[in-house]
Design a protein around this motif. Structure first.
Motif, PDB file in Angstrom:
ATOM      1  N   SER A  26       0.865  -1.177   0.000  1.00  9.69           N
ATOM      2  CA  SER A  26       0.000   0.000   0.000  1.00  9.69           C
ATOM      3  C   SER A  26       0.909   1.237   0.000  1.00  9.69           C
ATOM      4  O   SER A  26       2.118   1.118   0.243  1.00  9.69           O
ATOM      5  CB  SER A  26      -0.885  -0.022   1.247  1.00  9.69           C
ATOM      6  N   THR A  29       3.292   1.622   3.021  1.00  8.01           N
ATOM      7  CA  THR A  29       4.374   0.615   3.065  1.00  8.01           C
ATOM      8  C   THR A  29       5.390   0.902   1.971  1.00  8.01           C
ATOM      9  O   THR A  29       6.603   0.793   2.183  1.00  8.01           O
ATOM     10  CB  THR A  29       3.801  -0.815   2.888  1.00  8.01           C
ATOM     11  N   LYS A 136      -6.091 -11.175  -3.055  1.00  6.55           N
ATOM     12  CA  LYS A 136      -5.418 -11.453  -1.784  1.00  6.55           C
ATOM     13  C   LYS A 136      -5.974 -10.584  -0.663  1.00  6.55           C
ATOM     14  O   LYS A 136      -6.299  -9.412  -0.872  1.00  6.55           O
ATOM     15  CB  LYS A 136      -3.922 -11.185  -1.914  1.00  6.55           C
ATOM     16  N   SER A 261       7.225 -13.981   3.519  1.00  8.07           N
ATOM     17  CA  SER A 261       8.551 -13.993   4.152  1.00  8.07           C
ATOM     18  C   SER A 261       8.545 -13.272   5.497  1.00  8.07           C
ATOM     19  O   SER A 261       9.390 -13.580   6.354  1.00  8.07           O
ATOM     20  CB  SER A 261       9.612 -13.412   3.212  1.00  8.07           C
TER      21      SER A 261
END
Ligand code: 5MM
Length: 342
Positions: A26, A29, A136, A261
């Motif tokens: 986003s 981020t 997602k 991750s």
């Protein structure tokens, strides 16, 4: 109505030796990532960076799909090709992040719930029209003193299941992502407990809301020690505990599991995936859907300079290749040297 298409898409997403590249940061981020390389987070810089990530020559050998952000799915490459068309041309599926982010959960200090269900049915139709095949939604679960609470797990699982049901109705494969955060001093045992509780709650909600498990992909966090845990578990232990937890809580009907991750180093995330695949066979293909662990070397190489695009793309190609090898337990540390030659 879309059963066959959903089945084919899910199978393609976790096809042998392939995984997902998450580039759905986003705006806040993305700003954080760009701050780390002293690049201003403008619309054009974000577009240029995403073009770099989307157009790596040969990536389709290792990458089945890319997860885009709303801004990105509407953008185009410098030659005018819309990004979903650029992906399709390479044989890569377009995915789209459809959640509106994790917000404070009322009455639950320190915990969050992911929002974004309002208007989701209409947005999914629009994204499908733009070329998306999968979507997602990420729930964020924090480990701390007396948390995660059952209330937080329930609220997040409910939202994930409602999102997944809407996706299947719209002909998009839902990637269901309940991320148990690595932040904190907790042990791997605490992470195991929290992850098992999370997954059991999520699959119960998916069942109650009539989500077809055959037509979804699970994006899971690994069972791993907290990032500040004084004694962190090694690669074999992470692989062993993650597999045990998944086998207890994830039905075999799920067509595939891809890992996030979550702040692991790039090579560490590859080593964990490889170790798990060496311990197979498993009920599901185990692959990757990394954001940071795939992008980090490319981001650091790019630094906002168009002159660095080709080298940054080589760095990304290398990480994609390493993780593809890890999908079948063929990754070795020696293979990291190939990047020097590239
Ligand atoms: C790429 O980052 C995704 C979006 O995060 P925000 O909504 O917080 O901006 C994130 O959902 C990502 O897809 C997953 O966490 C996996 O990325 P990592 O970096 O954990 O592999």
């Amino acid at each position: 109505m879309y059963e066959r298409e959903l089945e084919a898409t899910a199978a393609a997403m976790v096809a042998k030796g392939k995984g997902l590249l998450a580039i759905d940061e986003s705006a806040p981020t993305c700003k954080k990532r760009f701050d780390s390389i002293s690049v201003e987070s403008t619309v054009e810089n974000r577009r240029a960076y995403r073009e770099l990530l989307i157009t790596v020559p040969g990536a389709a050998q290792f990458i089945s799909g890319m997860i885009l952000f709303d801004e990105t799915i509407r953008q185009s490459a410098a030659d005018g090709t819309p990004f979903p068309a650029a992906l399709k041309h390479q044989g890569i599926l377009t995915g789209i992040k459809v959640d509106a982010g994790a917000k404070k959960l009322a009455g639950a200090p320190g915990e969050k719930v992911t929002e974004g269900l309002d208007g989701l049915r209409e947005r999914l139709v629009e994204y499908r029209g733009m070329g998306a095949s999968f979507a997602k939604w990420r729930a964020v679960i924090t480990i701390g003193e007396r948390i995660p609470s059952p209330y937080c797990l329930d609220a997040n699982a409910h939202a994930l299941a409602r999102y997944a049901a809407l996706c299947q109705e719209a002909g998009l494969v839902p990637v269901v992502e309940p991320e148990v955060l690595m932040d904190g001093k907790h042990t791997i045992e605490r992470c195991f407990e929290a992850t098992e509780a999370t997954l059991r709650c999520v699959f119960n909600a998916l069942y109650l809301q009539r989500v077809a498990l055959e037509h979804m992909v699970l994006k899971a966090s690994m069972v791993i020690s907290g990032s500040e845990c004084p004694k962190r578990a090694g690669v074999e232990e992470v692989a062993k505990q993650t597999l045990l937890c998944l086998k207890r809580a994830v039905p075999a009907a799920v067509p595939g599991i891809v890992f996030l991750s979550g702040g692991q180093g790039a090579e560490e995330a590859t080593a964990h995936l490889n170790a798990m695949n060496l311990m197979g066979p498993h009920p599901w293909p185990l692959s990757f859907s990394y954001g940071r662990a795939l992008q980090e070397p490319a981001l650091k190489t790019w630094r906002g300079q168009s002159a660095n695009v080709a080298t940054a793309q080589k760095a990304l190609y290398h990480r994609e290749k390493m993780n593809s090898a890890a999908c079948s337990g063929r990754y070795t540390v020696q293979m990291e040297q190939e990047k020097v030659a590239a």
